[in-house]
Design a protein around this motif. Structure first.
Motif, PDB file in Angstrom:
ATOM      1  N   ASP A 131       0.808  -1.214   0.000  1.00  0.00           N
ATOM      2  CA  ASP A 131       0.000   0.000   0.000  1.00  0.00           C
ATOM      3  C   ASP A 131       0.844   1.268   0.000  1.00  0.00           C
ATOM      4  O   ASP A 131       0.465   2.280  -0.587  1.00  0.00           O
ATOM      5  CB  ASP A 131      -0.939  -0.017   1.210  1.00  0.00           C
ATOM      6  N   ALA A 218     -11.497   3.008  10.123  1.00  0.00           N
ATOM      7  CA  ALA A 218     -11.197   4.020   9.109  1.00  0.00           C
ATOM      8  C   ALA A 218     -10.011   3.602   8.251  1.00  0.00           C
ATOM      9  O   ALA A 218     -10.009   3.803   7.028  1.00  0.00           O
ATOM     10  CB  ALA A 218     -10.919   5.362   9.768  1.00  0.00           C
ATOM     11  N   VAL A 219      -8.990   3.008   8.881  1.00  0.00           N
ATOM     12  CA  VAL A 219      -7.787   2.618   8.144  1.00  0.00           C
ATOM     13  C   VAL A 219      -8.080   1.484   7.166  1.00  0.00           C
ATOM     14  O   VAL A 219      -7.718   1.560   5.981  1.00  0.00           O
ATOM     15  CB  VAL A 219      -6.672   2.212   9.136  1.00  0.00           C
ATOM     16  N   THR A 222     -10.290   2.783   4.359  1.00  0.00           N
ATOM     17  CA  THR A 222      -9.561   3.609   3.395  1.00  0.00           C
ATOM     18  C   THR A 222      -8.818   2.735   2.388  1.00  0.00           C
ATOM     19  O   THR A 222      -8.851   2.987   1.175  1.00  0.00           O
ATOM     20  CB  THR A 222      -8.572   4.537   4.123  1.00  0.00           C
ATOM     21  N   LYS A 223      -8.147   1.687   2.881  1.00  0.00           N
ATOM     22  CA  LYS A 223      -7.447   0.780   1.975  1.00  0.00           C
ATOM     23  C   LYS A 223      -8.429   0.103   1.026  1.00  0.00           C
ATOM     24  O   LYS A 223      -8.206   0.066  -0.195  1.00  0.00           O
ATOM     25  CB  LYS A 223      -6.665  -0.283   2.769  1.00  0.00           C
ATOM     26  N   LEU A 226      -9.904   2.652  -1.605  1.00  0.00           N
ATOM     27  CA  LEU A 226      -8.909   3.069  -2.596  1.00  0.00           C
ATOM     28  C   LEU A 226      -8.631   1.957  -3.603  1.00  0.00           C
ATOM     29  O   LEU A 226      -8.548   2.197  -4.811  1.00  0.00           O
ATOM     30  CB  LEU A 226      -7.616   3.483  -1.898  1.00  0.00           C
ATOM     31  N   VAL A 241     -18.089   4.078  -1.905  1.00  0.00           N
ATOM     32  CA  VAL A 241     -17.715   4.574  -0.582  1.00  0.00           C
ATOM     33  C   VAL A 241     -18.951   4.994   0.217  1.00  0.00           C
ATOM     34  O   VAL A 241     -18.980   4.870   1.452  1.00  0.00           O
ATOM     35  CB  VAL A 241     -16.696   5.729  -0.679  1.00  0.00           C
ATOM     36  N   ASN A 245     -19.571   3.423   3.826  1.00  0.00           N
ATOM     37  CA  ASN A 245     -19.744   4.213   5.041  1.00  0.00           C
ATOM     38  C   ASN A 245     -21.129   4.048   5.666  1.00  0.00           C
ATOM     39  O   ASN A 245     -21.287   4.171   6.878  1.00  0.00           O
ATOM     40  CB  ASN A 245     -19.464   5.693   4.752  1.00  0.00           C
TER      41      ASN A 245
END
Length: 272
Positions: A131, A218-219, A222-223, A226, A241, A245
């Motif tokens: 990443d 969140a981490v 995010t990965k 993306l 997304v 969420n």
């Protein structure tokens, strides 16, 4: 901690959420053997399931990150029998090797590549599947497959263009030339260059610990977003997304982050 022939898993420090996954064949400059391809998905799956692990640092033992694929794993002699069936077996073998590298992306936790020394051929496949990438000044990269009369087939040709741009990826893949650590930074292949291996280790540790201190929801989200958005239009990515969420946003992490900000303290999040 599980034991492997070609890999080593080490926790950064007691209580740390950062775990190191090391390619551990220093005598062969961490060339990827058949055992490596079998063990890499197992190690990543184990770390993915480990609630104590939030960030992974992938590096190489000894003087190099990875010198490529062990030639023993590249047996090109045609097996006996029908040519079509031989081709089908070879395709399955290539897909098996590809799947081992893609396991880096499948892991929910972010994987940081800490590159020193050589990162050649299959090493670039591994690094580009990570990443984030950092390296030392004396590190060097080479998409070497063209010099071995093969087409890079474990992910570099698919992942490198989105990292360094199509034109740069084409030039690197066609020439197989050596790229220094400083040029890798200019190309965007790495995010930062460190002066020495010790500085790399220390710098990556600080970065990894900082990421590990953030909301695991969140981490990992995010990965995931993306990676998924890489193959989508902007509209599709936005829709994805929004869906993500709508399912994940209202976790306890959000409440804790807001409370910590209001109370001017560090947030404490539950394990993943």
């Amino acid at each position: 901690m599980e034991k492997f022939k070609t890999l080593e898993i080490v926790r950064a420090s007691p209580g740390s959420a950062v775990f190191h996954l090391r390619l551990n064949r220093p005598s062969s400059r961490n060339a990827l053997s058949l055992d490596s391809f079998a063990e890499l998905p197992l190690a990543l799956s184990s770390l993915d399931r480990n609630p104590d692990a939030l960030v992974l640092v992938l590096s190489g033992a000894g003087h190099h990150f990875c010198s490529g694929i062990d030639l023993a794993a590249l047996d090109s002699s045609p097996p006996p029998g029908d040519r079509g069936r031989a081709g089908e077996r070879l395709r399955r073998h290539i897909k098996y090797l590809q799947d081992a590298v893609t396991a880096i992306e499948r892991c929910r936790k972010p994987v940081i590549a800490a590159v020193h020394g050589a990162c050649v051929g299959g090493g670039v496949d591994v690094a580009t599947a990570c990443d984030v990438r950092y390296c030392t000044e004396d590190a060097f990269f080479s998409v070497k497959e063209v010099d071995l009369a093969i087409t890079a087939d474990l992910g570099t040709l698919q992942r490198l263009p989105s990292i360094v741009g199509y034109g740069n990826a084409m030039e690197l893949a066609l020439t197989g030339r050596r790229v220094s650590g400083s040029e890798a930074k200019e190309l965007g292949l790495v995010s930062r260059v460190f002066g020495s291996k010790r500085e790399l280790d220390d710098g990556v540790r600080v970065i990894a610990e900082a990421i590990a201190s953030k909301s695991p929801m969140a981490v990992t989200g995010t990965k995931a977003v993306l990676l998924k958005s890489r193959d989508m239009s902007i509209d599709q990515g936005l829709d994805y997304v929004a869906t993500w969420n709508s399912a994940m946003l209202l976790s306890d992490d959000l409440t804790e982050a807001i409370s910590a900000h209001t109370q001017k303290r560090k947030p404490v999040f539950a394990k993943l």
